[in-house]
Every structure is written in structure tokens, then in C-alpha cells.
Write a protein that holds these residues in place. Structure first.
Motif, PDB file in Angstrom:
ATOM      1  N   LEU A   1      57.294  41.595  72.604  1.00 38.96           N
ATOM      2  CA  LEU A   1      56.149  41.534  71.695  1.00 38.96           C
ATOM      3  C   LEU A   1      56.156  42.798  70.846  1.00 38.96           C
ATOM      4  CD1 LEU A   1      53.408  40.172  74.116  1.00 38.96           C
ATOM      5  CD2 LEU A   1      55.299  38.984  72.980  1.00 38.96           C
ATOM      6  N   LEU A   2      56.185  42.614  69.530  1.00 39.22           N
ATOM      7  CA  LEU A   2      56.431  43.735  68.624  1.00 39.22           C
ATOM      8  C   LEU A   2      55.165  44.273  67.978  1.00 39.22           C
ATOM      9  CD1 LEU A   2      59.634  42.344  66.889  1.00 39.22           C
ATOM     10  CD2 LEU A   2      59.488  43.833  68.899  1.00 39.22           C
TER      11      LEU A   2
ATOM     12  N   VAL B   1      42.675  43.236  82.429  1.00 41.13           N
ATOM     13  CA  VAL B   1      43.043  41.929  82.972  1.00 41.13           C
ATOM     14  C   VAL B   1      43.227  40.903  81.861  1.00 41.13           C
ATOM     15  CG1 VAL B   1      42.258  40.002  84.414  1.00 41.13           C
ATOM     16  CG2 VAL B   1      41.977  42.355  85.219  1.00 41.13           C
ATOM     17  N   ARG B   2      42.305  40.863  80.917  1.00 41.36           N
ATOM     18  CA  ARG B   2      42.424  39.847  79.865  1.00 41.36           C
ATOM     19  C   ARG B   2      43.608  40.129  78.947  1.00 41.36           C
ATOM     20  NH1 ARG B   2      37.724  37.789  75.742  1.00 41.36           N
ATOM     21  NH2 ARG B   2      38.151  39.767  74.715  1.00 41.36           N
ATOM     22  N   GLY B   3      43.836  41.410  78.624  1.00 42.50           N
ATOM     23  CA  GLY B   3      44.975  41.742  77.780  1.00 42.50           C
ATOM     24  C   GLY B   3      46.305  41.424  78.445  1.00 42.50           C
ATOM     25  N   LEU B   4      46.423  41.763  79.728  1.00 39.43           N
ATOM     26  CA  LEU B   4      47.656  41.447  80.457  1.00 39.43           C
ATOM     27  C   LEU B   4      47.841  39.946  80.596  1.00 39.43           C
ATOM     28  CD1 LEU B   4      47.507  44.191  83.220  1.00 39.43           C
ATOM     29  CD2 LEU B   4      49.132  44.074  81.319  1.00 39.43           C
ATOM     30  N   THR B   5      46.742  39.227  80.809  1.00 42.13           N
ATOM     31  CA  THR B   5      46.830  37.764  80.887  1.00 42.13           C
ATOM     32  C   THR B   5      47.285  37.183  79.554  1.00 42.13           C
ATOM     33  OG1 THR B   5      45.066  37.705  82.545  1.00 42.13           O
ATOM     34  CG2 THR B   5      45.553  35.645  81.401  1.00 42.13           C
ATOM     35  N   THR B   6      46.831  37.775  78.460  1.00 42.94           N
ATOM     36  CA  THR B   6      47.261  37.312  77.132  1.00 42.94           C
ATOM     37  C   THR B   6      48.755  37.547  76.941  1.00 42.94           C
ATOM     38  OG1 THR B   6      45.065  37.852  76.265  1.00 42.94           O
ATOM     39  CG2 THR B   6      46.816  37.485  74.661  1.00 42.94           C
ATOM     40  N   ILE B   7      49.248  38.707  77.357  1.00 38.33           N
ATOM     41  CA  ILE B   7      50.684  38.977  77.259  1.00 38.33           C
ATOM     42  C   ILE B   7      51.470  37.956  78.068  1.00 38.33           C
ATOM     43  CG2 ILE B   7      52.507  40.616  77.877  1.00 38.33           C
ATOM     44  CD1 ILE B   7      50.450  42.873  77.268  1.00 38.33           C
ATOM     45  N   TRP B   8      51.027  37.714  79.310  1.00 37.71           N
ATOM     46  CA  TRP B   8      51.711  36.725  80.151  1.00 37.71           C
ATOM     47  C   TRP B   8      51.679  35.340  79.500  1.00 37.71           C
ATOM     48  CZ3 TRP B   8      54.819  36.083  84.224  1.00 37.71           C
ATOM     49  CH2 TRP B   8      54.917  34.788  84.752  1.00 37.71           C
ATOM     50  N   SER B   9      50.522  34.951  78.991  1.00 34.19           N
ATOM     51  CA  SER B   9      50.363  33.619  78.420  1.00 34.19           C
ATOM     52  C   SER B   9      51.243  33.442  77.186  1.00 34.19           C
ATOM     53  CB  SER B   9      48.890  33.375  78.076  1.00 34.19           C
ATOM     54  OG  SER B   9      48.652  32.030  77.742  1.00 34.19           O
ATOM     55  N   ILE B  10      51.321  34.468  76.353  1.00 36.81           N
ATOM     56  CA  ILE B  10      52.198  34.421  75.175  1.00 36.81           C
ATOM     57  C   ILE B  10      53.647  34.218  75.606  1.00 36.81           C
ATOM     58  CG2 ILE B  10      53.195  35.883  73.370  1.00 36.81           C
ATOM     59  CD1 ILE B  10      50.333  36.998  72.949  1.00 36.81           C
ATOM     60  N   LYS B  11      54.071  34.961  76.615  1.00 33.19           N
ATOM     61  CA  LYS B  11      55.462  34.850  77.068  1.00 33.19           C
ATOM     62  C   LYS B  11      55.720  33.498  77.739  1.00 33.19           C
ATOM     63  CE  LYS B  11      56.473  39.744  77.271  1.00 33.19           C
ATOM     64  NZ  LYS B  11      57.378  40.750  77.861  1.00 33.19           N
TER      65      LYS B  11
ATOM     66  N   THR C   1      56.303  45.699  79.318  1.00 30.13           N
ATOM     67  CA  THR C   1      56.611  47.125  79.238  1.00 30.13           C
ATOM     68  C   THR C   1      55.374  47.896  78.770  1.00 30.13           C
ATOM     69  OG1 THR C   1      57.272  47.008  76.911  1.00 30.13           O
ATOM     70  CG2 THR C   1      58.981  46.550  78.583  1.00 30.13           C
ATOM     71  N   PRO C   2      55.351  49.215  79.008  1.00 28.17           N
ATOM     72  CA  PRO C   2      54.238  50.021  78.481  1.00 28.17           C
ATOM     73  C   PRO C   2      54.110  49.905  76.962  1.00 28.17           C
ATOM     74  CG  PRO C   2      55.440  51.262  80.137  1.00 28.17           C
ATOM     75  CD  PRO C   2      56.238  50.011  79.885  1.00 28.17           C
ATOM     76  N   GLU C   3      55.235  49.799  76.267  1.00 29.89           N
ATOM     77  CA  GLU C   3      55.187  49.675  74.803  1.00 29.89           C
ATOM     78  C   GLU C   3      54.488  48.386  74.387  1.00 29.89           C
ATOM     79  OE1 GLU C   3      58.201  52.482  76.026  1.00 29.89           O
ATOM     80  OE2 GLU C   3      57.937  50.375  76.570  1.00 29.89           O
ATOM     81  N   GLU C   4      54.791  47.287  75.076  1.00 27.81           N
ATOM     82  CA  GLU C   4      54.122  46.021  74.768  1.00 27.81           C
ATOM     83  C   GLU C   4      52.634  46.109  75.094  1.00 27.81           C
ATOM     84  OE1 GLU C   4      57.240  42.395  75.220  1.00 27.81           O
ATOM     85  OE2 GLU C   4      56.465  43.237  77.072  1.00 27.81           O
ATOM     86  N   GLN C   5      52.323  46.714  76.224  1.00 27.62           N
ATOM     87  CA  GLN C   5      50.915  46.839  76.598  1.00 27.62           C
ATOM     88  C   GLN C   5      50.139  47.630  75.557  1.00 27.62           C
ATOM     89  OE1 GLN C   5      50.242  47.888  80.773  1.00 27.62           O
ATOM     90  NE2 GLN C   5      52.271  47.084  81.258  1.00 27.62           N
ATOM     91  N   ALA C   6      50.803  48.625  74.957  1.00 22.32           N
ATOM     92  CA  ALA C   6      50.152  49.424  73.925  1.00 22.32           C
ATOM     93  C   ALA C   6      49.813  48.594  72.689  1.00 22.32           C
ATOM     94  CB  ALA C   6      51.040  50.604  73.533  1.00 22.32           C
ATOM     95  N   VAL C   7      50.572  47.509  72.473  1.00 19.52           N
ATOM     96  CA  VAL C   7      50.251  46.597  71.365  1.00 19.52           C
ATOM     97  C   VAL C   7      48.853  46.015  71.541  1.00 19.52           C
ATOM     98  CG1 VAL C   7      50.888  44.386  70.304  1.00 19.52           C
ATOM     99  CG2 VAL C   7      52.664  46.044  70.860  1.00 19.52           C
ATOM    100  N   PHE C   8      48.428  45.872  72.794  1.00 19.10           N
ATOM    101  CA  PHE C   8      47.101  45.327  73.097  1.00 19.10           C
ATOM    102  C   PHE C   8      46.103  46.425  73.463  1.00 19.10           C
ATOM    103  CE2 PHE C   8      49.647  41.611  73.236  1.00 19.10           C
ATOM    104  CZ  PHE C   8      48.800  40.566  72.945  1.00 19.10           C
ATOM    105  N   GLY C   9      46.456  47.679  73.204  1.00 17.78           N
ATOM    106  CA  GLY C   9      45.608  48.807  73.561  1.00 17.78           C
ATOM    107  C   GLY C   9      46.241  49.566  74.709  1.00 17.78           C
ATOM    108  N   SER C  10      45.948  50.845  74.819  1.00 19.02           N
ATOM    109  CA  SER C  10      46.589  51.665  75.848  1.00 19.02           C
ATOM    110  C   SER C  10      46.263  51.177  77.257  1.00 19.02           C
ATOM    111  CB  SER C  10      46.161  53.129  75.682  1.00 19.02           C
ATOM    112  OG  SER C  10      44.753  53.240  75.762  1.00 19.02           O
ATOM    113  N   GLU C  11      45.089  50.555  77.438  1.00 15.54           N
ATOM    114  CA  GLU C  11      44.691  49.992  78.734  1.00 15.54           C
ATOM    115  C   GLU C  11      44.271  48.547  78.498  1.00 15.54           C
ATOM    116  OE1 GLU C  11      44.277  51.624  81.786  1.00 15.54           O
ATOM    117  OE2 GLU C  11      44.842  53.643  81.160  1.00 15.54           O
ATOM    118  N   PRO C  12      45.244  47.635  78.459  1.00 17.98           N
ATOM    119  CA  PRO C  12      44.899  46.259  78.059  1.00 17.98           C
ATOM    120  C   PRO C  12      43.990  45.525  79.039  1.00 17.98           C
ATOM    121  CG  PRO C  12      47.182  46.402  78.795  1.00 17.98           C
ATOM    122  CD  PRO C  12      46.668  47.804  78.716  1.00 17.98           C
TER     123      PRO C  12
END
Length: 202
Positions: free
Chosen positions: A164-165, A134-144, A121-132
Motif C-alpha cells: 500500500l503506497l 484496530v480499525r486502521g489495521l482491519t482496513t489494511i487487512w481488508s484491502i489486501k 509494514t510500519p511504512e504501510e501503517q503510517a499511510v493510515f496514521g502513525s497509530e492506525p
């Protein structure tokens, strides 16, 4: 020996990443193959992952590994809890004597930006910065993915069931709520030059 990364997570849990540089024959001399894997590189990854289990714990009985209906590997007597991940020329394994585990390794690629809305979600992405990125999105995917492996019973909606909170960037730590069983989890991640690694032990 190309151990790429290794960490003692706690007294009973060890994590390792193997850089695969050996031939298939090297692994076959040391590791029993538990299922037919026809693609040569996937077979090499499969063998390297199991080799890494015994590298981390020399008494690991990998000849006893069974595969659940959800495709999760396990030991019938739960002597060890373990999780394995493969990507590219890397194999990762997380092994614990007494805690459930989940590990995931990913190589960041640009196409993840096109599918981000399917798993975050946009809220989760904001946890990694407003524009996460490729690496930030990959980190979110990997965590999940690590949470999914930790759970082990399948039927997980990454977007609805894994939330992700908050993140402690300095510690490489993310607090997560897994809504299927209302579990609060601490996930950890590491960034390497061409690799993202995430894991959970609970």
C-alpha cells in the motif's frame, strides 16, 4: 429487504452488502447450494452471498458457479466476474460484466493488533496514521484480502506481494502495487459502525 449498502461502481459493476436477517429456509427457496457447509451460520452466510449476486444482477446464473482449486468461485463462461465475502451477519458481493473484482468485509476485532506484523509494514501503517489502531489495521487487512480475491490464483504473501503506497482519506482510496504481476491498483474502502468494506475492480 435488508440491503445494507449498495453502490453502482461503474456502468457494468455493482457492489452490495446484505444484512442477514432471514432464515435458512428463505434462502434455500431461492438459491441452490453448491457445496456442503455443515456449520449452520456459515451455511447461512454462503446462501446469503449467492442470493446477493442475483439481487445485484437478476440474470446472474448462480446455478452455474464453479469453485477453482484456489477456492475462488467463478462462472465457466465468464459471463460475470464476481467476488463474495462474509463476516458475522453480513454478506458482500461485487459483480462486474467485464472487469475482475475483489471484495472483502471485516468486523474489526482487537486481536488484529497482535498479528499486524505478519501482513503489514510500519511504512504501510503510517499511510493510515502513525497509530492506525484496530480499525486502521482491519482496513489494511481488508484491502489486501480484496487484492488476493481479485488475483484469484492463490499463493500471495500479504506483506511481500501487496504494498500500500498512499491513501486519499477523503475519497476512501488507496493506491497499491501488487508485485506478483506488477499491477498498479486503486482500492476503495468504506467504514460503517461495526464493519469495514474494501473492494477493487480492474
Amino acid at each position: 429487504m435488508p440491503i445494507f449498502f449498495q453502490q453502482q461502481i461503474n456502468p457494468s459493476t455493482r457492489l452490495g452488502v446484505w444484512k442477514i436477517e432471514e432464515t435458512e429456509e428463505f434462502f434455500k427457496d431461492n438459491v441452490p447450494q453448491h457445496r456442503d457447509v455443515t456449520h449452520p451460520h456459515k451455511r447461512l452466510q454462503h446462501l446469503a452471498g449467492r442470493f446477493l449476486l442475483r439481487y445485484l444482477y437478476p440474470d446472474f446464473p448462480y446455478e452455474l458457479i464453479r469453485i477453482a482449486d484456489t477456492r475462488k468461485p467463478f462462472l465457466p463462461d465468464a459471463q460475470y466476474h464476481f467476488s463474495i465475502s462474509h463476516c458475522g451477519d453480513y454478506a458482500a458481493a461485487l459483480v462486474s460484466r467485464d472487469l475482475r473484482t475483489g471484495v472483502d468485509a471485516e468486523i474489526p476485532v482487537a486481536r488484529i493488533e497482535r498479528i499486524a506484523s505478519k501482513f503489514t509494514t510500519p511504512e504501510e501503517q503510517a499511510v493510515f496514521g502513525s497509530e492506525p489502531g484496530v480499525r486502521g489495521l482491519t482496513t489494511i487487512w481488508s484491502i489486501k484480502e480484496a487484492v488476493y480475491k481479485w488475483y484469484g490464483d492463490g499463493e500471495v504473501d500479504f506483506k511481500a506481494h501487496i504494498r500500500l503506497l498512499e491513501r486519499d482519506a477523503d475519497a476512501g482510496k488507496v493506491r497499491c502495487l501488487f508485485t506478483k504481476n506488477n499491477a498498479s491498483l486503486d482500492l476503495y474502502y468504506r467504514h460503517f459502525d461495526h464493519l469495514v468494506l474494501a473492494w477493487v475492480v480492474s
